[in-house]
Design a protein around this motif. Structure first.
Motif, PDB file in Angstrom:
ATOM      1  N   ASP A  14      39.629 -50.025 -14.476  1.00  0.00           N
ATOM      2  CA  ASP A  14      40.250 -48.734 -14.179  1.00  0.00           C
ATOM      3  C   ASP A  14      39.455 -47.613 -14.824  1.00  0.00           C
ATOM      4  N   THR A  15      39.902 -46.386 -14.599  1.00  0.00           N
ATOM      5  CA  THR A  15      39.177 -45.220 -15.095  1.00  0.00           C
ATOM      6  C   THR A  15      39.071 -45.217 -16.615  1.00  0.00           C
ATOM      7  N   ALA A  16      40.153 -45.591 -17.289  1.00  0.00           N
ATOM      8  CA  ALA A  16      40.138 -45.596 -18.757  1.00  0.00           C
ATOM      9  C   ALA A  16      39.130 -46.614 -19.291  1.00  0.00           C
ATOM     10  N   SER A  17      39.058 -47.772 -18.653  1.00  0.00           N
ATOM     11  CA  SER A  17      38.111 -48.793 -19.093  1.00  0.00           C
ATOM     12  C   SER A  17      36.673 -48.356 -18.863  1.00  0.00           C
ATOM     13  N   VAL A  18      36.426 -47.683 -17.729  1.00  0.00           N
ATOM     14  CA  VAL A  18      35.083 -47.175 -17.444  1.00  0.00           C
ATOM     15  C   VAL A  18      34.677 -46.130 -18.476  1.00  0.00           C
ATOM     16  N   ALA A  19      35.605 -45.215 -18.795  1.00  0.00           N
ATOM     17  CA  ALA A  19      35.307 -44.191 -19.797  1.00  0.00           C
ATOM     18  C   ALA A  19      35.026 -44.818 -21.155  1.00  0.00           C
ATOM     19  N   LEU A  20      35.799 -45.840 -21.508  1.00  0.00           N
ATOM     20  CA  LEU A  20      35.593 -46.510 -22.788  1.00  0.00           C
ATOM     21  C   LEU A  20      34.257 -47.256 -22.796  1.00  0.00           C
ATOM     22  N   GLY A  21      33.910 -47.873 -21.668  1.00  0.00           N
ATOM     23  CA  GLY A  21      32.628 -48.563 -21.579  1.00  0.00           C
ATOM     24  C   GLY A  21      31.457 -47.614 -21.706  1.00  0.00           C
ATOM     25  N   VAL A  22      31.556 -46.453 -21.051  1.00  0.00           N
ATOM     26  CA  VAL A  22      30.494 -45.447 -21.160  1.00  0.00           C
ATOM     27  C   VAL A  22      30.391 -44.942 -22.592  1.00  0.00           C
ATOM     28  N   GLY A  23      31.545 -44.757 -23.237  1.00  0.00           N
ATOM     29  CA  GLY A  23      31.541 -44.301 -24.624  1.00  0.00           C
ATOM     30  C   GLY A  23      30.836 -45.282 -25.541  1.00  0.00           C
ATOM     31  N   TRP A  24      31.118 -46.576 -25.366  1.00  0.00           N
ATOM     32  CA  TRP A  24      30.454 -47.581 -26.195  1.00  0.00           C
ATOM     33  C   TRP A  24      28.957 -47.649 -25.901  1.00  0.00           C
ATOM     34  N   ALA A  25      28.589 -47.470 -24.629  1.00  0.00           N
ATOM     35  CA  ALA A  25      27.166 -47.473 -24.282  1.00  0.00           C
ATOM     36  C   ALA A  25      26.440 -46.320 -24.964  1.00  0.00           C
ATOM     37  N   LEU A  26      27.060 -45.140 -24.975  1.00  0.00           N
ATOM     38  CA  LEU A  26      26.451 -43.977 -25.634  1.00  0.00           C
ATOM     39  C   LEU A  26      26.316 -44.213 -27.141  1.00  0.00           C
ATOM     40  N   VAL A  27      27.351 -44.787 -27.732  1.00  0.00           N
ATOM     41  CA  VAL A  27      27.284 -45.108 -29.166  1.00  0.00           C
ATOM     42  C   VAL A  27      26.158 -46.100 -29.431  1.00  0.00           C
ATOM     43  N   GLY A  28      26.042 -47.105 -28.572  1.00  0.00           N
ATOM     44  CA  GLY A  28      24.979 -48.090 -28.747  1.00  0.00           C
ATOM     45  C   GLY A  28      23.593 -47.494 -28.608  1.00  0.00           C
ATOM     46  N   ILE A  29      23.423 -46.611 -27.634  1.00  0.00           N
ATOM     47  CA  ILE A  29      22.117 -45.975 -27.424  1.00  0.00           C
ATOM     48  C   ILE A  29      21.726 -45.132 -28.636  1.00  0.00           C
ATOM     49  N   VAL A  30      22.663 -44.319 -29.122  1.00  0.00           N
ATOM     50  CA  VAL A  30      22.366 -43.465 -30.272  1.00  0.00           C
ATOM     51  C   VAL A  30      22.120 -44.316 -31.521  1.00  0.00           C
ATOM     52  N   ALA A  31      22.941 -45.351 -31.714  1.00  0.00           N
ATOM     53  CA  ALA A  31      22.788 -46.202 -32.902  1.00  0.00           C
ATOM     54  C   ALA A  31      21.438 -46.910 -32.891  1.00  0.00           C
ATOM     55  N   PHE A  32      21.044 -47.442 -31.742  1.00  0.00           N
ATOM     56  CA  PHE A  32      19.758 -48.138 -31.686  1.00  0.00           C
ATOM     57  C   PHE A  32      18.606 -47.151 -31.790  1.00  0.00           C
ATOM     58  N   LEU A  55      36.231 -47.266 -31.328  1.00  0.00           N
ATOM     59  CA  LEU A  55      35.157 -46.402 -30.827  1.00  0.00           C
ATOM     60  C   LEU A  55      35.074 -45.122 -31.654  1.00  0.00           C
ATOM     61  N   ALA A  56      36.232 -44.574 -32.042  1.00  0.00           N
ATOM     62  CA  ALA A  56      36.248 -43.376 -32.878  1.00  0.00           C
ATOM     63  C   ALA A  56      35.630 -43.653 -34.242  1.00  0.00           C
ATOM     64  N   VAL A  57      35.944 -44.821 -34.816  1.00  0.00           N
ATOM     65  CA  VAL A  57      35.363 -45.187 -36.105  1.00  0.00           C
ATOM     66  C   VAL A  57      33.852 -45.339 -35.985  1.00  0.00           C
ATOM     67  N   ALA A  58      33.407 -45.972 -34.898  1.00  0.00           N
ATOM     68  CA  ALA A  58      31.970 -46.153 -34.688  1.00  0.00           C
ATOM     69  C   ALA A  58      31.271 -44.811 -34.516  1.00  0.00           C
ATOM     70  N   LEU A  88      28.273 -43.132 -36.782  1.00  0.00           N
ATOM     71  CA  LEU A  88      27.012 -42.578 -36.298  1.00  0.00           C
ATOM     72  C   LEU A  88      26.656 -41.286 -37.021  1.00  0.00           C
ATOM     73  N   LEU A  89      27.669 -40.488 -37.339  1.00  0.00           N
ATOM     74  CA  LEU A  89      27.399 -39.245 -38.075  1.00  0.00           C
ATOM     75  C   LEU A  89      26.783 -39.564 -39.435  1.00  0.00           C
ATOM     76  N   GLY A  90      27.337 -40.567 -40.101  1.00  0.00           N
ATOM     77  CA  GLY A  90      26.766 -40.977 -41.384  1.00  0.00           C
ATOM     78  C   GLY A  90      25.359 -41.527 -41.234  1.00  0.00           C
ATOM     79  N   ALA A  91      25.143 -42.327 -40.191  1.00  0.00           N
ATOM     80  CA  ALA A  91      23.813 -42.885 -39.949  1.00  0.00           C
ATOM     81  C   ALA A  91      22.812 -41.791 -39.615  1.00  0.00           C
TER      82      ALA A  91
END
Length: 265
Positions: free
Chosen positions: A145-163, A235-238, A242-245
């Motif tokens: 659903d839309t919420a799951s897609v938004a959450l997936g995109v959010g995690w992908a963005l976090v992963g990209i920035v973290a890596f 996701l919010a904690v992650a 990222l801000l700390g990293a």
């Protein structure tokens, strides 16, 4: 705000310049797309083998493993476009004195060194990867659903920035060593682990792939979110992490820059 606007303008200008440069060699985009399709096909071989062996025990079928590989390919294409070209040049900046030219620019040197080069043709790899993600989800009969897609995109963005932060910090090793040519190969080898579902790894490795070496956030965790297993709170904690990293990365750059002696020595 004026400083932020100036830095965003610099990033936009280097991106536009890179697009114009690639348009002068339009065949490069087609070649990159063809190469990415071949590389994606070859990379699927070990994924499918592991899926056939460990898929049933881990709960991840072959179609879901394909979806993870597709999500990973999208994230990897973004990294190869915006991060890889700059990290690959860090060694040259320091050993050949090109960093002197960056120090004279009216923007923060760390920012410019991290965004100066862009490779838009690398984004062509997103096309087959996105297709693989969609096909994998369809074959697994998953309709997020839309919420799951938004959450997936959010995690992908976090992963990209973290890596990206990990890649930048490793590239800064050029300040401390005589050469850091092996760093890109090491980083790409570590990143490959993100092509597989996290359940294929033992528990300690899963923790590492979600924290110190966040390759798991590039493909597996976003797909888990699409399956409805994501957490907005986590996701919010992650994101706060990222801000700390990011602050530690800026501190690392500042300390390393103090050891830069310039091109004259």
């Amino acid at each position: 705000m004026r400083t932020l606007r100036r830095h965003l303008l610099v990033w936009w200008q280097v991106t536009v310049q890179a697009i114009r440069r690639d348009l002068q060699f339009r065949s490069q985009a087609a070649t990159t797309l063809l190469t990415s399709i071949v590389e994606l096909g070859l990379a699927l071989v070990p994924v499918l083998i592991l899926a056939s062996v460990a898929g049933t025990a881990s709960g991840w079928s072959a179609p879901l493993a394909l979806a993870v590989s597709g999500a990973y390919g999208i994230s990897a294409a973004v990294l190869d476009c915006f991060v890889g070209p700059n990290c690959a040049r860090m060694d040259r900046y320091i050993r050949e004195g090109e960093l002197d030219l960056l120090l004279m620019r009216p923007v923060r040197t760390g920012f410019l060194a991290a965004v100066r080069w862009v490779a838009p043709s690398e984004l062509a790899a997103m096309v087959p990867s996105a297709g693989l993600l969609v096909i994998g989800l369809r074959l697994a009969d998953v309709q997020p659903d839309t919420a799951s897609v938004a959450l997936g995109v959010g995690w992908a963005l976090v992963g990209i920035v973290a890596f990206a932060l990990l890649w930048l910090n490793l590239s800064y090793s050029a300040f401390w060593m005589d050469g850091s040519e092996p760093v890109p190969f090491v980083v790409l080898s570590l990143r490959t682990a993100g092509r597989y579902p996290r359940s294929y790894f033992p528990s300690p490795a899963r923790v590492v792939l979600a924290t110190a070496i966040p390759a798991g956030l590039l493909g597996a965790v976003p797909v888990e979110a699409l399956l409805g297993d994501g957490s907005v709170g986590l996701l919010a904690v992650a994101s706060l992490g990222l801000l700390g990293a990011g602050g530690l990365t800026a501190l690392h750059w500042s300390i390393a820059l103090r050891h830069y002696s310039g091109a004259s020595t």
